[in-house]
Design a protein around this motif. Sequence first.
Motif, PDB file in Angstrom:
ATOM      1  N   ALA A   1       3.716  10.250  -7.133  1.00 58.49           N
ATOM      2  CA  ALA A   1       4.652  10.528  -8.230  1.00 58.49           C
ATOM      3  C   ALA A   1       3.900  10.854  -9.515  1.00 58.49           C
ATOM      4  N   TRP A   2       2.811  10.124  -9.773  1.00 55.69           N
ATOM      5  CA  TRP A   2       2.028  10.387 -10.980  1.00 55.69           C
ATOM      6  C   TRP A   2       1.369  11.773 -10.907  1.00 55.69           C
ATOM      7  N   VAL A   3       0.804  12.109  -9.758  1.00 55.90           N
ATOM      8  CA  VAL A   3       0.179  13.431  -9.586  1.00 55.90           C
ATOM      9  C   VAL A   3       1.223  14.532  -9.766  1.00 55.90           C
TER      10      VAL A   3
ATOM     11  N   LEU B   1       0.823  -1.209   0.000  1.00 51.53           N
ATOM     12  CA  LEU B   1       0.000   0.000   0.000  1.00 51.53           C
ATOM     13  C   LEU B   1       0.860   1.263   0.000  1.00 51.53           C
ATOM     14  N   GLY B   2       1.961   1.239   0.738  1.00 51.69           N
ATOM     15  CA  GLY B   2       2.878   2.375   0.732  1.00 51.69           C
ATOM     16  C   GLY B   2       3.490   2.594  -0.650  1.00 51.69           C
ATOM     17  N   PHE B   3       3.883   1.512  -1.299  1.00 45.11           N
ATOM     18  CA  PHE B   3       4.441   1.589  -2.650  1.00 45.11           C
ATOM     19  C   PHE B   3       3.411   2.177  -3.613  1.00 45.11           C
ATOM     20  N   ALA B   4       2.184   1.679  -3.541  1.00 41.37           N
ATOM     21  CA  ALA B   4       1.118   2.184  -4.419  1.00 41.37           C
ATOM     22  C   ALA B   4       0.857   3.665  -4.138  1.00 41.37           C
ATOM     23  N   GLY B   5       0.891   4.057  -2.877  1.00 40.23           N
ATOM     24  CA  GLY B   5       0.689   5.460  -2.528  1.00 40.23           C
ATOM     25  C   GLY B   5       1.777   6.362  -3.094  1.00 40.23           C
ATOM     26  N   ILE B   6       3.032   5.921  -3.013  1.00 40.14           N
ATOM     27  CA  ILE B   6       4.143   6.700  -3.577  1.00 40.14           C
ATOM     28  C   ILE B   6       3.987   6.813  -5.094  1.00 40.14           C
ATOM     29  N   CYS B   7       3.586   5.724  -5.741  1.00 40.42           N
ATOM     30  CA  CYS B   7       3.360   5.758  -7.193  1.00 40.42           C
ATOM     31  C   CYS B   7       2.280   6.769  -7.558  1.00 40.42           C
ATOM     32  N   LEU B   8       1.215   6.813  -6.768  1.00 42.00           N
ATOM     33  CA  LEU B   8       0.136   7.772  -7.029  1.00 42.00           C
ATOM     34  C   LEU B   8       0.635   9.203  -6.856  1.00 42.00           C
TER      35      LEU B   8
ATOM     36  N   ILE C   1      16.523   3.770  -8.628  1.00 40.39           N
ATOM     37  CA  ILE C   1      15.500   3.099  -7.813  1.00 40.39           C
ATOM     38  C   ILE C   1      14.149   3.792  -8.005  1.00 40.39           C
ATOM     39  N   GLY C   2      14.165   5.109  -8.042  1.00 41.61           N
ATOM     40  CA  GLY C   2      12.926   5.890  -8.088  1.00 41.61           C
ATOM     41  C   GLY C   2      12.099   5.712  -9.343  1.00 41.61           C
ATOM     42  N   TYR C   3      12.695   5.166 -10.407  1.00 40.98           N
ATOM     43  CA  TYR C   3      11.936   5.001 -11.653  1.00 40.98           C
ATOM     44  C   TYR C   3      10.732   4.079 -11.485  1.00 40.98           C
ATOM     45  N   VAL C   4      10.777   3.172 -10.495  1.00 47.63           N
ATOM     46  CA  VAL C   4       9.654   2.247 -10.315  1.00 47.63           C
ATOM     47  C   VAL C   4       8.387   2.963  -9.855  1.00 47.63           C
ATOM     48  N   PHE C   5       8.533   4.181  -9.336  1.00 45.92           N
ATOM     49  CA  PHE C   5       7.371   4.937  -8.879  1.00 45.92           C
ATOM     50  C   PHE C   5       6.746   5.771  -9.994  1.00 45.92           C
ATOM     51  N   GLY C   6       7.476   6.052 -11.043  1.00 44.58           N
ATOM     52  CA  GLY C   6       6.982   6.901 -12.123  1.00 44.58           C
ATOM     53  C   GLY C   6       6.176   6.119 -13.145  1.00 44.58           C
ATOM     54  N   HIS C   7       5.161   6.746 -13.683  1.00 42.70           N
ATOM     55  CA  HIS C   7       4.331   6.119 -14.718  1.00 42.70           C
ATOM     56  C   HIS C   7       3.998   7.151 -15.786  1.00 42.70           C
ATOM     57  N   ALA C   8       3.977   6.690 -17.022  1.00 37.84           N
ATOM     58  CA  ALA C   8       3.814   7.588 -18.164  1.00 37.84           C
ATOM     59  C   ALA C   8       2.391   8.118 -18.306  1.00 37.84           C
ATOM     60  N   SER C   9       1.417   7.366 -17.825  1.00 37.88           N
ATOM     61  CA  SER C   9       0.020   7.776 -17.981  1.00 37.88           C
ATOM     62  C   SER C   9      -0.807   7.164 -16.856  1.00 37.88           C
TER      63      SER C   9
ATOM     64  N   ILE D   1       1.012  17.413 -12.614  1.00 35.41           N
ATOM     65  CA  ILE D   1       1.030  18.836 -12.284  1.00 35.41           C
ATOM     66  C   ILE D   1       2.210  19.543 -12.964  1.00 35.41           C
ATOM     67  N   SER D   2       3.373  18.864 -13.010  1.00 37.56           N
ATOM     68  CA  SER D   2       4.583  19.507 -13.551  1.00 37.56           C
ATOM     69  C   SER D   2       4.756  19.298 -15.056  1.00 37.56           C
ATOM     70  N   GLY D   3       3.765  18.715 -15.704  1.00 38.90           N
ATOM     71  CA  GLY D   3       3.887  18.455 -17.131  1.00 38.90           C
ATOM     72  C   GLY D   3       4.964  17.430 -17.459  1.00 38.90           C
ATOM     73  N   GLY D   4       5.217  16.510 -16.548  1.00 37.65           N
ATOM     74  CA  GLY D   4       6.186  15.439 -16.755  1.00 37.65           C
ATOM     75  C   GLY D   4       7.597  15.757 -16.290  1.00 37.65           C
ATOM     76  N   ARG D   5       7.855  16.988 -15.873  1.00 37.21           N
ATOM     77  CA  ARG D   5       9.213  17.358 -15.466  1.00 37.21           C
ATOM     78  C   ARG D   5       9.673  16.588 -14.221  1.00 37.21           C
ATOM     79  N   SER D   6       8.811  16.445 -13.234  1.00 36.81           N
ATOM     80  CA  SER D   6       9.224  15.717 -12.025  1.00 36.81           C
ATOM     81  C   SER D   6       9.432  14.232 -12.331  1.00 36.81           C
ATOM     82  N   THR D   7       8.654  13.707 -13.272  1.00 30.84           N
ATOM     83  CA  THR D   7       8.824  12.307 -13.656  1.00 30.84           C
ATOM     84  C   THR D   7      10.193  12.095 -14.279  1.00 30.84           C
ATOM     85  N   SER D   8      10.600  12.988 -15.172  1.00 34.78           N
ATOM     86  CA  SER D   8      11.929  12.880 -15.788  1.00 34.78           C
ATOM     87  C   SER D   8      13.043  13.121 -14.780  1.00 34.78           C
ATOM     88  N   LEU D   9      12.825  14.018 -13.859  1.00 29.32           N
ATOM     89  CA  LEU D   9      13.864  14.380 -12.910  1.00 29.32           C
ATOM     90  C   LEU D   9      14.098  13.316 -11.840  1.00 29.32           C
TER      91      LEU D   9
END
Length: 195
Positions: A26-28, A17-24, A59-67, A32-40
């Motif tokens: 990260a997606w938000v 649940l913590g992992f899913a929450g971090i993913c959510l 490691i952090g890439y597992v939390f990011g999602h494209a859509s 909001i940032s137009g994808g900049r935080s995802t790339s960063l």
Amino acid sequence: MKNARRWSISFNSPVVLGFAGICLVAWVMGWISGGRSTSLFFSVYRSSLSSPLTYVRMIGYVFGHASLDHLVGNMTLLLIIGPMLEEKYGSINLLIVMLITAAVTGIASFLLFPHVQLLGASGVVSAFILLSSFTSIREHYIPLTFLLVAVLYLGGQVYDGIFVQSNISNFTHILGGVVGAWFGFFLTNPSRRFR
């Protein structure tokens, strides 16, 4: 008249649940940032080894999602399989599986695919899929379910990687599955588990 027992919500799987929450989150942030935080922060790609963010992204890439579809697809599988694994192997062991899967697949992607930007939890989900086929293993027996899952799932990923053009990282799915299978054999012995 007997009091009816009330139903309540249980926080049954804190790591998942913590992992899913971090993913959510990260997606938000990405939305909001137009994808900049995802790339960063939440995608791995070839960058300078002198930058601390390079190591965060491995490691952090597992939390990011494209859509949103990408997020929902990964989280659905994670939330179906993860709680069963967390109950079977324990929160610390499952967290170790997730971290090692993220590190192995992130580093491999960084080294082998310098022009690809990788993000998403599908490597972790793949590890969970293979690990789940070990939940009823007995010592010195290889579960037929593991063999079938390995052939069907990993074989499908190999086929797709060779013959299907897409932006899906089949290599990450295969490598995540291999990590999950290895942990399946390793954690078969309860003395190897953290309590």
